[in-house]
Design an enzyme around this catalytic site. Structure first.
Site, short mmCIF file in Angstrom:
data_model
loop_
_atom_site.label_atom_id
_atom_site.label_comp_id
_atom_site.label_asym_id
_atom_site.label_seq_id
_atom_site.Cartn_x
_atom_site.Cartn_y
_atom_site.Cartn_z
N LYS A 110 0.84 -1.20 0.00
CA LYS A 110 0.00 0.00 0.00
C LYS A 110 0.88 1.24 0.00
CE LYS A 110 -3.93 2.04 2.49
NZ LYS A 110 -4.90 1.89 3.62
N SER A 170 -10.55 -0.04 6.91
CA SER A 170 -9.91 0.05 5.59
C SER A 170 -9.20 -1.20 5.11
CB SER A 170 -8.93 1.23 5.57
OG SER A 170 -9.61 2.45 5.61
N SER A 228 -9.85 2.30 2.69
CA SER A 228 -8.91 2.99 1.83
C SER A 228 -7.95 2.05 1.11
CB SER A 228 -8.09 3.99 2.67
OG SER A 228 -7.29 3.31 3.63
#
Length: 494
Positions: A78, A181, A157
């Site tokens: 990420k 998330s 997210s």
């Protein structure tokens, strides 16, 4: 072997150990899949040469006989995890050109075991969002697409992480969970998402959103893979004062399959108004799966759960307004062009106006407001008190002998990109209604795919565990995974 990118972490590990494939072959299969995945917009910074070098080193380690569980396994990272020499923007324009000269503890742990980095993954800016639409790179598209041709969100997210795993672009991915998330994107993409206990995984080198809520974890194809990957990501870290000084158990060894006598709580407050009949029925079916495997299902109360969402959306923006104050255009990242008469104040204002997206600006302003003189007690202090009550509810449930809590992960399956009303951000915030409670309490949680809805989109259920009992939580999750038998994959359209 063909379709190497479709292997699980456990399957690839075993194939590497037997000499049936190599880390280089595995990595090339993933790089080829990434090259053909532009329509998904999951990977935003590719590192193919780094990946090939790491794969060669992994093969040497395998041949020397000193391989670790993640040796040779290609993973995605990420974008908010700092990787030395690799762009790490947290999907924000304000960090354009930022190349960290240090490594996050999580990624260092992975590289120390011989994992292979394929590249950086898309996300909502600074982790603020539930759809990966708040990204400087543009939205990530869910690999699950129906005949209607509608592009759907992969969640947020960590939408890039979830989409990449679901589409077999990588075997696993790092992610973070501040209010859901990890778990929400996993539910939307038919993958497994594990959020560990706060403090189990170091936050050092992870670009912060809300420091008392952020926690890193894996998104993987199976529960076993989540156990393997968490075992590598987790560590006690002197560089992170919130990192717990606890030994990291062998999570894979905890997957015994025996859940007889475990007591699973069903919180009555989670039966919210507007919960779809389909998700409610699936909730009951999942409870029955656990019961059939030998667990006891118990009705419980979490009386302050209904206040979790408003408390979260006071606390998280307040911490964000403090954390994001460091982005000023002075030391690194974007700096706006200034006029002849502009001074330092104008530089701050113009840089932040250009660099921060609308959602980040909104949350920073809300956070600054609730921390301001005259409003601190009315909003922030009150939210902190509610947070303490929410944690007490969980403590009391576990003290009564409950081993884990079962609830839906999301109130719906993946929604269409652009469908949320931009003028009403609360509509998007409601996606976190089932997930934020455990972040406020610092508890571990996992989302497991269990079925497709009537449209043919994945639905997940989440288990919330006792503090530090990720092993027991993973064992329960594997029981659900085994009983549900979810093996569906998205049809390749990209």
């Amino acid at each position: 072997m063909s379709d190497l990118n479709k292997l699980t972490i456990a399957g690839a590990r075993d194939a590497l150990a037997k000499g049936e494939t190599t880390a280089v072959e595995l990595t090339e299969a993933c790089l080829s899949a990434i090259d053909g995945s532009g329509a998904l917009n999951a990977f935003v910074h590719n590192t193919p040469e780094m990946a090939r070098d790491m794969a060669k080193a992994a093969d040497a380690r395998l041949q020397a006989g000193n391989a670790a569980p993640m040796t040779g396994i290609p993973v995605g990272v990420k974008d908010l995890f700092c990787v030395r020499g690799v762009p790490s923007q947290s999907a924000s324009r304000i960090l354009d050109g930022f190349l960290p000269q240090y490594e996050s503890t999580v990624t260092q742990n992975l590289w120390d075991q011989g994992a292979v980095m394929l590249g950086k993954l898309n996300q909502d800016e600074f982790g603020m969002g539930s759809s990966t639409e708040n990204s400087a790179y543009g939205a990530t598209v869910n690999p699950w697409k129906l005949d209607d041709g509608v592009a759907r969100t992969s969640g947020g997210s960590s939408g890039g992480s979830a989409a990449a795993v679901a589409a077999d672009l990588c075997l696993g991915a790092t992610a973070t969970d501040t209010g859901g998330s990890i778990r929400q994107p996993a539910a939307f993409t038919g993958t497994v998402g594990l959020r560990p206990t706060y403090g189990r995984v170091s936050r050092w080198g992870v670009i912060a959103y809300a420091s008392s809520l952020d926690q890193a974890g894996p998104i993987t194809k199976t529960v076993r893979d989540a156990a393997i990957m968490l075992g590598t990501m987790a560590s006690c870290d002197a560089k992170d004062s919130t990192s717990a000084d606890r030994p990291v158990p062998d999570y894979e060894a905890a997957l015994t399959g025996d859940i007889r006598g475990k007591r699973i709580g069903i919180p009555r407050e989670y039966r919210i108004e507007g919960l779809s009949d389909e998700i409610d029925a699936l909730w009951g079916q999942t409870a029955q799966m656990l019961k059939d495997a030998g667990a006891e299902i118990v009705d419980i109360s979490l009386p302050h759960a209904k206040y979790a969402l408003p408390a979260y959306y006071v606390i998280a923006p307040a911490e964000a307004s403090s954390n994001l104050a460091r982005y000023d255009g002075v030391r690194y990242g974007r700096r706006a062009k200034l006029g002849a008469g502009d001074g330092v104040v104008e530089m701050y204002e113009k840089t932040r106006a250009e660099g921060f997206g609308k959602e980040v600006q909104r949350r920073v302003m809300v956070g600054t407001y609730v921390l301001s003189a005259g409003f601190y007690d009315a909003y922030y202090n009150r939210a902190r008190k509610v947070r303490a009550l929410i944690k007490r509810d969980f403590d009391q449930a576990y003290a009564s002998g409950i081993d884990a809590i079962l609830a839906p992960t999301t109130p719906s399956s993946a929604f269409a990109l652009g469908s949320a009303d931009a003028s009403n951000p609360v509509e998007m915030y409601l996606n976190d209604v089932f997930t934020v409670t455990l972040n406020l309490a610092g508890l571990p949680g996992i989302s497991v795919p269990v079925a497709l809805d009537r449209q043919g989109l994945p639905l997940g259920m989440q288990l919330i565990g006792r503090p530090w009992d990720e092993g027991g939580l993973l064992n329960l999750a594997q029981a659900v995974e085994s009983a549900a038998g979810f093996t569906q994959k998205p049809s390749r359209w990209w």
